[in-house]
Design a protein around this motif. Structure first.
Motif, PDB file in Angstrom:
ATOM      1  N   PHE A 103     -19.489  -4.029   5.478  1.00  0.00           N
ATOM      2  CA  PHE A 103     -18.491  -3.308   4.698  1.00  0.00           C
ATOM      3  C   PHE A 103     -18.599  -3.749   3.243  1.00  0.00           C
ATOM      4  CE2 PHE A 103     -16.961  -3.466   9.018  1.00  0.00           C
ATOM      5  CZ  PHE A 103     -16.428  -2.209   9.234  1.00  0.00           C
ATOM      6  N   TYR A 104     -18.731  -2.766   2.344  1.00  0.00           N
ATOM      7  CA  TYR A 104     -18.877  -3.016   0.914  1.00  0.00           C
ATOM      8  C   TYR A 104     -17.728  -2.366   0.143  1.00  0.00           C
ATOM      9  CZ  TYR A 104     -23.751  -4.005   2.169  1.00  0.00           C
ATOM     10  OH  TYR A 104     -24.897  -4.526   2.724  1.00  0.00           O
ATOM     11  N   ALA A 105     -17.412  -2.934  -1.005  1.00  0.00           N
ATOM     12  CA  ALA A 105     -16.405  -2.319  -1.877  1.00  0.00           C
ATOM     13  C   ALA A 105     -16.969  -1.008  -2.409  1.00  0.00           C
ATOM     14  CB  ALA A 105     -16.043  -3.257  -3.022  1.00  0.00           C
ATOM     15  N   ALA A 106     -16.279   0.100  -2.134  1.00  0.00           N
ATOM     16  CA  ALA A 106     -16.725   1.427  -2.584  1.00  0.00           C
ATOM     17  C   ALA A 106     -16.367   1.649  -4.053  1.00  0.00           C
ATOM     18  CB  ALA A 106     -16.075   2.514  -1.730  1.00  0.00           C
ATOM     19  N   ARG A 107     -15.462   0.841  -4.550  1.00  0.00           N
ATOM     20  CA  ARG A 107     -15.000   0.890  -5.941  1.00  0.00           C
ATOM     21  C   ARG A 107     -14.387  -0.460  -6.235  1.00  0.00           C
ATOM     22  NH1 ARG A 107      -9.692   1.196  -4.887  1.00  0.00           N
ATOM     23  NH2 ARG A 107      -8.982   2.419  -3.102  1.00  0.00           N
ATOM     24  N   ASP A 108     -13.989  -0.683  -7.473  1.00  0.00           N
ATOM     25  CA  ASP A 108     -13.282  -1.920  -7.778  1.00  0.00           C
ATOM     26  C   ASP A 108     -11.963  -1.941  -7.004  1.00  0.00           C
ATOM     27  OD1 ASP A 108     -15.302  -2.698  -9.502  1.00  0.00           O
ATOM     28  OD2 ASP A 108     -14.249  -2.047 -11.306  1.00  0.00           O
ATOM     29  N   ILE A 109     -11.621  -3.085  -6.438  1.00  0.00           N
ATOM     30  CA  ILE A 109     -10.426  -3.239  -5.611  1.00  0.00           C
ATOM     31  C   ILE A 109      -9.562  -4.335  -6.232  1.00  0.00           C
ATOM     32  CG2 ILE A 109      -9.568  -3.832  -3.315  1.00  0.00           C
ATOM     33  CD1 ILE A 109     -12.389  -3.006  -2.241  1.00  0.00           C
ATOM     34  N   ARG A 110      -8.278  -4.070  -6.342  1.00  0.00           N
ATOM     35  CA  ARG A 110      -7.333  -5.025  -6.923  1.00  0.00           C
ATOM     36  C   ARG A 110      -6.789  -5.968  -5.854  1.00  0.00           C
ATOM     37  NH1 ARG A 110      -7.143  -5.204 -12.329  1.00  0.00           N
ATOM     38  NH2 ARG A 110      -5.161  -6.208 -11.979  1.00  0.00           N
ATOM     39  N   GLN A 111      -6.468  -7.174  -6.262  1.00  0.00           N
ATOM     40  CA  GLN A 111      -5.844  -8.155  -5.376  1.00  0.00           C
ATOM     41  C   GLN A 111      -4.606  -7.546  -4.724  1.00  0.00           C
ATOM     42  OE1 GLN A 111      -4.477 -11.673  -7.358  1.00  0.00           O
ATOM     43  NE2 GLN A 111      -3.875 -12.673  -5.451  1.00  0.00           N
ATOM     44  N   GLY A 112      -4.468  -7.714  -3.422  1.00  0.00           N
ATOM     45  CA  GLY A 112      -3.322  -7.207  -2.675  1.00  0.00           C
ATOM     46  C   GLY A 112      -3.479  -5.784  -2.178  1.00  0.00           C
ATOM     47  N   GLU A 113      -4.481  -5.057  -2.661  1.00  0.00           N
ATOM     48  CA  GLU A 113      -4.710  -3.667  -2.226  1.00  0.00           C
ATOM     49  C   GLU A 113      -5.237  -3.663  -0.792  1.00  0.00           C
ATOM     50  OE1 GLU A 113      -7.522   0.148  -3.415  1.00  0.00           O
ATOM     51  OE2 GLU A 113      -7.334  -1.496  -4.835  1.00  0.00           O
ATOM     52  N   GLU A 114      -4.755  -2.697   0.008  1.00  0.00           N
ATOM     53  CA  GLU A 114      -5.246  -2.585   1.372  1.00  0.00           C
ATOM     54  C   GLU A 114      -6.693  -2.111   1.371  1.00  0.00           C
ATOM     55  OE1 GLU A 114      -4.119  -0.950   5.792  1.00  0.00           O
ATOM     56  OE2 GLU A 114      -2.903  -0.263   4.101  1.00  0.00           O
ATOM     57  N   LEU A 115      -7.500  -2.731   2.209  1.00  0.00           N
ATOM     58  CA  LEU A 115      -8.900  -2.355   2.373  1.00  0.00           C
ATOM     59  C   LEU A 115      -8.962  -1.268   3.434  1.00  0.00           C
ATOM     60  CD1 LEU A 115     -10.452  -5.932   2.377  1.00  0.00           C
ATOM     61  CD2 LEU A 115     -10.189  -4.364   0.444  1.00  0.00           C
ATOM     62  N   THR A 116      -9.521  -0.122   3.072  1.00  0.00           N
ATOM     63  CA  THR A 116      -9.516   1.042   3.960  1.00  0.00           C
ATOM     64  C   THR A 116     -10.899   1.669   4.044  1.00  0.00           C
ATOM     65  OG1 THR A 116      -8.884   2.476   2.110  1.00  0.00           O
ATOM     66  CG2 THR A 116      -7.088   1.593   3.473  1.00  0.00           C
ATOM     67  N   ILE A 117     -11.088   2.445   5.122  1.00  0.00           N
ATOM     68  CA  ILE A 117     -12.308   3.231   5.309  1.00  0.00           C
ATOM     69  C   ILE A 117     -11.893   4.666   5.607  1.00  0.00           C
ATOM     70  CG2 ILE A 117     -13.720   1.281   6.071  1.00  0.00           C
ATOM     71  CD1 ILE A 117     -13.316   2.207   8.968  1.00  0.00           C
ATOM     72  N   PHE A 118     -12.843   5.573   5.545  1.00  0.00           N
ATOM     73  CA  PHE A 118     -12.599   6.983   5.860  1.00  0.00           C
ATOM     74  C   PHE A 118     -12.984   7.224   7.303  1.00  0.00           C
ATOM     75  CE2 PHE A 118     -14.145  11.462   5.858  1.00  0.00           C
ATOM     76  CZ  PHE A 118     -12.926  12.065   5.609  1.00  0.00           C
ATOM     77  N   TYR A 119     -12.007   7.644   8.130  1.00  0.00           N
ATOM     78  CA  TYR A 119     -12.259   7.855   9.560  1.00  0.00           C
ATOM     79  C   TYR A 119     -12.931   9.183   9.851  1.00  0.00           C
ATOM     80  CZ  TYR A 119      -9.030   4.043  10.917  1.00  0.00           C
ATOM     81  OH  TYR A 119      -8.400   2.850  11.114  1.00  0.00           O
ATOM     82  N   GLY A 120     -12.833  10.136   8.976  1.00  0.00           N
ATOM     83  CA  GLY A 120     -13.399  11.450   9.221  1.00  0.00           C
ATOM     84  C   GLY A 120     -12.316  12.485   9.428  1.00  0.00           C
ATOM     85  N   ASN A 121     -12.700  13.741   9.384  1.00  0.00           N
ATOM     86  CA  ASN A 121     -11.745  14.839   9.450  1.00  0.00           C
ATOM     87  C   ASN A 121     -11.132  15.047  10.820  1.00  0.00           C
ATOM     88  OD1 ASN A 121     -11.926  15.451   6.737  1.00  0.00           O
ATOM     89  ND2 ASN A 121     -13.769  16.680   7.076  1.00  0.00           N
ATOM     90  N   VAL A 122     -11.676  14.424  11.871  1.00  0.00           N
ATOM     91  CA  VAL A 122     -11.065  14.587  13.186  1.00  0.00           C
ATOM     92  C   VAL A 122      -9.755  13.823  13.288  1.00  0.00           C
ATOM     93  CG1 VAL A 122     -13.236  15.011  14.367  1.00  0.00           C
ATOM     94  CG2 VAL A 122     -12.330  12.690  14.259  1.00  0.00           C
ATOM     95  N   TRP A 123      -9.556  12.852  12.427  1.00  0.00           N
ATOM     96  CA  TRP A 123      -8.323  12.067  12.470  1.00  0.00           C
ATOM     97  C   TRP A 123      -7.209  12.698  11.659  1.00  0.00           C
ATOM     98  CZ3 TRP A 123      -6.471   7.905  15.040  1.00  0.00           C
ATOM     99  CH2 TRP A 123      -7.375   7.264  15.887  1.00  0.00           C
ATOM    100  N   PHE A 124      -7.529  13.230  10.504  1.00  0.00           N
ATOM    101  CA  PHE A 124      -6.507  13.762   9.611  1.00  0.00           C
ATOM    102  C   PHE A 124      -6.971  15.092   9.035  1.00  0.00           C
ATOM    103  CE2 PHE A 124      -6.033   9.215   9.711  1.00  0.00           C
ATOM    104  CZ  PHE A 124      -4.681   9.049   9.903  1.00  0.00           C
ATOM    105  N   ASP A 125      -6.041  16.054   8.933  1.00  0.00           N
ATOM    106  CA  ASP A 125      -6.405  17.332   8.331  1.00  0.00           C
ATOM    107  C   ASP A 125      -6.317  17.223   6.815  1.00  0.00           C
ATOM    108  OD1 ASP A 125      -3.735  17.646   7.546  1.00  0.00           O
ATOM    109  OD2 ASP A 125      -3.248  18.964   9.219  1.00  0.00           O
ATOM    110  N   ASP A 126      -6.558  18.332   6.103  1.00  0.00           N
ATOM    111  CA  ASP A 126      -6.585  18.305   4.643  1.00  0.00           C
ATOM    112  C   ASP A 126      -5.244  17.957   4.006  1.00  0.00           C
ATOM    113  OD1 ASP A 126      -9.270  18.847   4.524  1.00  0.00           O
ATOM    114  OD2 ASP A 126      -8.979  21.023   4.455  1.00  0.00           O
ATOM    115  N   THR A 127      -4.161  18.030   4.753  1.00  0.00           N
ATOM    116  CA  THR A 127      -2.844  17.691   4.208  1.00  0.00           C
ATOM    117  C   THR A 127      -2.494  16.236   4.455  1.00  0.00           C
ATOM    118  OG1 THR A 127      -1.650  18.223   6.232  1.00  0.00           O
ATOM    119  CG2 THR A 127      -2.034  20.038   4.675  1.00  0.00           C
TER     120      THR A 127
END
Length: 155
Positions: A103-127
């Motif tokens: 797992f790599y930082a996709a952008r600069d991340i600030r201290q305390g920010e939650e580390l997240t990944i993209f699960y894909g469109n099957v998990w969440f719709d466009d809204t």
């Protein structure tokens, strides 16, 4: 740093209020992390297709599997605790030969920010609402769209 070494000093496990799990967890940065920095190396267990079909798909563990080229991987350590975001802070690469996800930082991340990944469109719709969560699609599937996802990160 040695090949495959863990970078646990970059994060801490936190409680999150937005999941329905009994003990909802996530992962946050302990300090600022620069884009491209290796944040975690997680070892995986390959789940044979027949065992997935007979057992795993019927358990809560199904929600923690990564699909990679038709195979199912159970990511150990904090790798399965990274929550979903449409604008993830982490990118990752699966090394099938070593059964490791980096797992790599996709952008600069600030201290305390939650580390997240993209699960894909099957998990969440466009809204941002939960999408189709059938037993056939309830797993991290964004590796099926890796080229598109990684191209968006480079933009």
């Amino acid at each position: 740093m040695q090949h495959g070494a863990s970078c646990s000093c970059y994060y801490e496990v936190i409680e999150t209020p937005y999941t329905k799990e009994e003990k909802a967890r996530g992962v946050a940065a302990r300090w600022d992390v620069c884009k491209g920095q290796l944040v975690e190396v997680a070892h995986c267990i390959l789940i044979p297709k027949d065992q997935y079909n007979e057992h795993m798909r019927h358990t809560v563990l199904e929600h923690y599997l990564f699909r990679f080229r038709g195979e199912m991987l159970l990511c150990l350590g904090v790798g399965s605790l990274f929550n979903h975001s449409r604008t993830p802070s982490l990118d990752y690469r699966i090394d099938r030969e070593e059964l490791i996800i980096r797992f790599y930082a996709a952008r600069d991340i600030r201290q305390g920010e939650e580390l997240t990944i993209f699960y894909g469109n099957v998990w969440f719709d466009d809204t941002g609402n939960p999408g189709n969560l059938s037993s056939e699609t309830c797993m991290h599937d964004h590796m099926d769209h890796e080229d598109k996802f990684l191209a968006a990160l480079d933009a």
